[in-house]
Motif scaffolding. Structure first.
Motif, PDB file in Angstrom:
ATOM      1  N   ASP A 131      78.100 -27.983   1.815  1.00 45.60           N
ATOM      2  CA  ASP A 131      79.282 -28.825   1.768  1.00 45.60           C
ATOM      3  C   ASP A 131      79.621 -29.161   0.314  1.00 45.60           C
ATOM      4  N   PRO A 132      80.751 -28.682  -0.221  1.00 44.62           N
ATOM      5  CA  PRO A 132      81.098 -28.981  -1.609  1.00 44.62           C
ATOM      6  C   PRO A 132      81.593 -30.405  -1.820  1.00 44.62           C
ATOM      7  N   SER A 133      81.857 -31.132  -0.751  1.00 49.25           N
ATOM      8  CA  SER A 133      82.350 -32.497  -0.912  1.00 49.25           C
ATOM      9  C   SER A 133      81.286 -33.411  -1.502  1.00 49.25           C
ATOM     10  N   ASP A 134      80.006 -33.106  -1.301  1.00 40.69           N
ATOM     11  CA  ASP A 134      78.942 -33.898  -1.928  1.00 40.69           C
ATOM     12  C   ASP A 134      79.041 -33.818  -3.443  1.00 40.69           C
ATOM     13  N   HIS A 135      79.315 -32.632  -3.947  1.00 39.68           N
ATOM     14  CA  HIS A 135      79.458 -32.439  -5.390  1.00 39.68           C
ATOM     15  C   HIS A 135      80.648 -33.242  -5.919  1.00 39.68           C
ATOM     16  N   LEU A 136      81.753 -33.218  -5.193  1.00 38.12           N
ATOM     17  CA  LEU A 136      82.939 -33.962  -5.623  1.00 38.12           C
ATOM     18  C   LEU A 136      82.702 -35.464  -5.599  1.00 38.12           C
ATOM     19  N   THR A 137      81.963 -35.933  -4.615  1.00 39.74           N
ATOM     20  CA  THR A 137      81.648 -37.359  -4.546  1.00 39.74           C
ATOM     21  C   THR A 137      80.826 -37.783  -5.742  1.00 39.74           C
ATOM     22  N   ARG A 138      79.800 -36.989  -6.070  1.00 38.60           N
ATOM     23  CA  ARG A 138      78.974 -37.306  -7.242  1.00 38.60           C
ATOM     24  C   ARG A 138      79.801 -37.283  -8.524  1.00 38.60           C
ATOM     25  N   SER A 139      80.688 -36.303  -8.666  1.00 39.43           N
ATOM     26  CA  SER A 139      81.521 -36.205  -9.865  1.00 39.43           C
ATOM     27  C   SER A 139      82.424 -37.426 -10.014  1.00 39.43           C
ATOM     28  N   ALA A 140      83.058 -37.822  -8.926  1.00 40.07           N
ATOM     29  CA  ALA A 140      83.959 -38.978  -8.975  1.00 40.07           C
ATOM     30  C   ALA A 140      83.187 -40.261  -9.288  1.00 40.07           C
ATOM     31  N   ARG A 141      82.016 -40.421  -8.706  1.00 45.72           N
ATOM     32  CA  ARG A 141      81.218 -41.630  -8.982  1.00 45.72           C
ATOM     33  C   ARG A 141      80.730 -41.658 -10.422  1.00 45.72           C
ATOM     34  N   ASN A 142      80.299 -40.516 -10.932  1.00 41.71           N
ATOM     35  CA  ASN A 142      79.854 -40.465 -12.325  1.00 41.71           C
ATOM     36  C   ASN A 142      81.003 -40.768 -13.274  1.00 41.71           C
ATOM     37  N   ARG A 143      82.167 -40.222 -12.993  1.00 36.59           N
ATOM     38  CA  ARG A 143      83.325 -40.481 -13.851  1.00 36.59           C
ATOM     39  C   ARG A 143      83.700 -41.966 -13.789  1.00 36.59           C
ATOM     40  N   ALA A 144      83.616 -42.584 -12.633  1.00 33.68           N
ATOM     41  CA  ALA A 144      83.931 -44.016 -12.511  1.00 33.68           C
ATOM     42  C   ALA A 144      82.915 -44.857 -13.284  1.00 33.68           C
ATOM     43  N   ARG A 145      81.632 -44.499 -13.164  1.00 32.02           N
ATOM     44  CA  ARG A 145      80.608 -45.232 -13.916  1.00 32.02           C
ATOM     45  C   ARG A 145      80.830 -45.100 -15.416  1.00 32.02           C
ATOM     46  N   ASN A 146      81.132 -43.893 -15.863  1.00 28.15           N
ATOM     47  CA  ASN A 146      81.345 -43.668 -17.294  1.00 28.15           C
ATOM     48  C   ASN A 146      82.557 -44.426 -17.802  1.00 28.15           C
ATOM     49  N   SER A 147      83.626 -44.469 -17.025  1.00 26.78           N
ATOM     50  CA  SER A 147      84.814 -45.189 -17.469  1.00 26.78           C
ATOM     51  C   SER A 147      84.557 -46.703 -17.491  1.00 26.78           C
ATOM     52  N   MET A 148      83.787 -47.202 -16.561  1.00 25.43           N
ATOM     53  CA  MET A 148      83.456 -48.631 -16.562  1.00 25.43           C
ATOM     54  C   MET A 148      82.554 -48.959 -17.749  1.00 25.43           C
ATOM     55  N   PHE A 149      81.642 -48.053 -18.056  1.00 22.23           N
ATOM     56  CA  PHE A 149      80.744 -48.265 -19.182  1.00 22.23           C
ATOM     57  C   PHE A 149      81.535 -48.272 -20.486  1.00 22.23           C
ATOM     58  N   ARG A 150      82.502 -47.356 -20.605  1.00 25.94           N
ATOM     59  CA  ARG A 150      83.323 -47.301 -21.812  1.00 25.94           C
ATOM     60  C   ARG A 150      84.196 -48.532 -21.940  1.00 25.94           C
ATOM     61  N   SER A 151      84.721 -49.051 -20.835  1.00 29.07           N
ATOM     62  CA  SER A 151      85.560 -50.233 -20.900  1.00 29.07           C
ATOM     63  C   SER A 151      84.767 -51.483 -21.299  1.00 29.07           C
ATOM     64  N   HIS A 152      83.500 -51.531 -20.940  1.00 30.62           N
ATOM     65  CA  HIS A 152      82.655 -52.664 -21.323  1.00 30.62           C
ATOM     66  C   HIS A 152      82.270 -52.600 -22.798  1.00 30.62           C
ATOM     67  N   GLU A 153      82.223 -51.391 -23.360  1.00 32.50           N
ATOM     68  CA  GLU A 153      81.892 -51.246 -24.778  1.00 32.50           C
ATOM     69  C   GLU A 153      83.031 -51.703 -25.664  1.00 32.50           C
ATOM     70  N   GLU A 154      84.250 -51.553 -25.192  1.00 33.02           N
ATOM     71  CA  GLU A 154      85.428 -51.897 -26.013  1.00 33.02           C
ATOM     72  C   GLU A 154      85.668 -53.337 -26.075  1.00 33.02           C
TER      73      GLU A 154
END
Length: 99
Positions: free
Chosen positions: A76-99
């Motif tokens: 199921d490729p949807s597992d990969h997409l879920t992980r990608s979206a969650r990682n991107r959300a975590r990274n964007s939240m981390f970047r917003s906290h740094e600013e």
């Protein structure tokens, strides 16, 4: 003083499965394969979205391509997409906290 022995008999035998349970057990692999194909079709529909809409749900075109390339035909490729979206959300939240 009086002692009373109490014996609790437990019926530990495996209960036989009902017809409905056996039927569900037999069709579980087929249901899993159908779910994988349905998810693959839905991911193909995601390719029709433009880049801004994909970005809104936390994905990119590269994520869609890599999901198909990293998964085998019956995975199921949807597992990969879920992980990608969650990682991107975590990274964007981390970047917003740094600013």
């Amino acid at each position: 003083m009086r002692t009373t022995d109490r014996i609790l008999e437990l019926d530990c035998n495996q209960a036989s499965m009902t017809f409905a349970q056996r039927l569900a057990y037999a069709f579980a692999p087929l249901a899993s394969v159908l779910r994988v194909f349905r998810n693959r079709m839905e991911i193909n529909r995601l390719r029709d979205l433009d880049d801004n809409l994909l970005k809104d749900i936390g994905l990119s075109r590269a994520d869609l391509t890599s999901a198909f390339l990293t998964s085998t035909f019956f995975e199921d490729p949807s597992d990969h997409l879920t992980r990608s979206a969650r990682n991107r959300a975590r990274n964007s939240m981390f970047r917003s906290h740094e600013e």
